[in-house]
Design a protein around this motif. Structure first.
Motif, PDB file in Angstrom:
ATOM      1  N   TYR A 198       0.846  -1.191   0.000  1.00 59.47           N
ATOM      2  CA  TYR A 198       0.000   0.000   0.000  1.00 59.47           C
ATOM      3  C   TYR A 198       0.882   1.242   0.000  1.00 59.47           C
ATOM      4  CZ  TYR A 198      -3.571  -3.359   1.491  1.00 59.47           C
ATOM      5  OH  TYR A 198      -4.420  -4.426   1.577  1.00 59.47           O
ATOM      6  N   THR A 203      -0.132   4.112   1.273  1.00 56.94           N
ATOM      7  CA  THR A 203      -0.361   4.679   2.605  1.00 56.94           C
ATOM      8  C   THR A 203      -0.924   3.587   3.498  1.00 56.94           C
ATOM      9  OG1 THR A 203      -2.595   5.399   2.008  1.00 56.94           O
ATOM     10  CG2 THR A 203      -0.789   6.984   1.673  1.00 56.94           C
ATOM     11  N   ARG A 204      -0.849   3.828   4.790  1.00 57.27           N
ATOM     12  CA  ARG A 204      -1.352   2.837   5.735  1.00 57.27           C
ATOM     13  C   ARG A 204      -2.863   2.712   5.586  1.00 57.27           C
ATOM     14  NH1 ARG A 204       0.119   3.222  12.011  1.00 57.27           N
ATOM     15  NH2 ARG A 204       2.133   2.644  11.090  1.00 57.27           N
ATOM     16  N   PRO A 205      -3.375   1.487   5.399  1.00 61.24           N
ATOM     17  CA  PRO A 205      -4.831   1.329   5.263  1.00 61.24           C
ATOM     18  C   PRO A 205      -5.521   1.569   6.597  1.00 61.24           C
ATOM     19  CG  PRO A 205      -3.752  -0.803   5.310  1.00 61.24           C
ATOM     20  CD  PRO A 205      -2.651   0.224   5.249  1.00 61.24           C
ATOM     21  N   GLU A 206      -6.786   1.962   6.487  1.00 60.54           N
ATOM     22  CA  GLU A 206      -7.549   2.213   7.699  1.00 60.54           C
ATOM     23  C   GLU A 206      -7.848   0.896   8.407  1.00 60.54           C
ATOM     24  OE1 GLU A 206     -11.013   4.367   6.747  1.00 60.54           O
ATOM     25  OE2 GLU A 206      -9.944   6.144   6.014  1.00 60.54           O
ATOM     26  N   ALA A 207      -7.802   0.957   9.721  1.00 58.96           N
ATOM     27  CA  ALA A 207      -8.071  -0.242  10.511  1.00 58.96           C
ATOM     28  C   ALA A 207      -9.540  -0.601  10.426  1.00 58.96           C
ATOM     29  CB  ALA A 207      -7.664  -0.011  11.962  1.00 58.96           C
ATOM     30  N   LYS A 208      -9.798  -1.905  10.331  1.00 57.78           N
ATOM     31  CA  LYS A 208     -11.179  -2.356  10.274  1.00 57.78           C
ATOM     32  C   LYS A 208     -11.788  -2.299  11.664  1.00 57.78           C
ATOM     33  CE  LYS A 208     -10.373  -5.443   6.357  1.00 57.78           C
ATOM     34  NZ  LYS A 208     -10.466  -6.844   5.856  1.00 57.78           N
ATOM     35  N   PRO A 209     -13.047  -1.866  11.762  1.00 58.85           N
ATOM     36  CA  PRO A 209     -13.678  -1.790  13.092  1.00 58.85           C
ATOM     37  C   PRO A 209     -13.876  -3.184  13.681  1.00 58.85           C
ATOM     38  CG  PRO A 209     -15.292  -1.397  11.363  1.00 58.85           C
ATOM     39  CD  PRO A 209     -13.960  -1.434  10.680  1.00 58.85           C
TER      40      PRO A 209
END
Length: 343
Positions: free
Chosen positions: A333, A335-341
């Motif tokens: 990636y 950029t750092r991917p968003e953390a999954k809830p």
């Protein structure tokens, strides 16, 4: 442990055994341990209760009185070779203090204007001293007082030091009680230890030999356990040409030795060819054929290498382990991917 051969049996009595030693210098002692092989090649031990020369004029002939009854010594007869596996003289020598590294110290005790001082100088030139305030009291017996001072000042106990010389340089014979000398000596020893620690210099790190020394072998199997690039580079630098990956790399898919042990199942089951050696009717009939070790649904082959006396537990890696170790694609990636809830 059969020990060392020392001679043979010349006569067997009701409660004693006469031996002739192969060397006239051999001396038997009370408490020695002897042993011999019976006709089945089993080792039989003989603990000596008392040992004495068989006769005054015959050097190398001994009469020993075992601790156990004579009936327990199977196949013991005239001509049987005797070994000694416990030499009490050697055991007592090992029990003594072999070597103690102590540092020699020169001690000088002298008086000061308000008390006394003890100076210590070791073999390396380090110095430590201690002072204390104490009134000067004349001694009643000058000669006895000086001997007492030397005795108490020379007691270094379990420290690293031992006295080379203790000198007493008093302006006149003063009486100093032991309750004053002992703490003075301890303080001086602590000062000397601190001086040695402060003067210590760590030796320079050794430089690797150039060019690097060649490894004894130029080929390494998975048994060398080379699992990373640094280990591989190390062996390559030392002349190894073929370097196999460690077993944990999952590159050995066939049957290989999973464990090499000195414990031998054949020996434990009395199926060892070496045990049958020399036994009439059995020698040559026992061979080191492979065995199978079964643990539930898992089967492992036991192979025997009799020359180095080793047992190999042979098997292959499980298919489930290989499936888990298969390569998986990686996703990169920007950029750092968003953390999954978390739910």
């Amino acid at each position: 442990n059969p020990g060392q051969a020392i001679g043979w049996v010349t006569q067997v009595g009701p409660n004693w055994i006469e031996l002739e030693t192969s060397s006239p210098a051999t001396v038997l002692h009370n408490g020695d341990g002897l042993c011999y092989y019976d006709l089945q090649k089993e080792l039989v031990g003989v603990a000596i209760n008392r040992a004495e020369p068989a006769s005054a004029g015959r050097v190398g002939h001994w009469r020993v009185f075992p601790k156990d009854p004579m009936e327990s010594f199977k196949d013991l007869r005239r001509g049987t070779e005797i070994n000694r596996n416990r030499d009490m003289d050697w055991v007592r020598l090992l029990e003594k203090k072999s070597s103690e590294r102590r540092i020699g110290v020169w001690a000088r005790f002298q008086d000061t204007s308000d008390g006394f001082e003890l100076q210590l100088t070791d073999e390396d030139g380090h110095q430590g001293s201690a002072r204390l305030q104490h009134p000067h009291e004349p001694a009643r017996d000058a000669q006895r007082n000086e001997a007492s001072l030397r005795e108490h000042l020379g007691k270094f106990g379990a420290t690293l030091f031992e006295p080379i010389d203790v000198s007493v340089g008093l302006s006149q014979p003063w009486f100093v009680p032991a309750s004053v000398l002992n703490p003075l000596r301890r303080d001086a020893i602590e000062a000397l230890e601190s001086a040695r620690a402060a003067a210590y210099r760590r030796p320079e790190r050794g430089q690797p030999v150039q060019p690097p020394v060649n490894y004894p072998e130029d080929t390494l199997t998975y048994l060398a356990n080379v699992f990373n690039d640094q280990a591989r580079a190390f062996y390559a630098r030392h002349g190894v040409k073929v370097i196999a990956a460690a077993y944990e790399s999952h590159e050995e898919e066939g049957e290989v030795s999973l464990m090499i042990t000195k414990h031998c199942v054949r020996f434990s089951m009395s199926l060892c060819p070496k045990q049958a050696k020399g036994v009439t009717g059995v020698q040559g009939t026992v061979r080191a054929e492979p065995l199978t070790l079964i643990n539930g649904k898992e089967k492992l082959t036991l192979r025997f290498d009799c020359k180095p006396c080793e047992m190999h537990v042979v098997g292959k890696i499980k298919r489930s382990v290989l499936n888990q170790a298969k390569a998986e694609p990686l996703t990169f990636y920007r950029t750092r991917p968003e953390a999954k809830p978390l739910h």
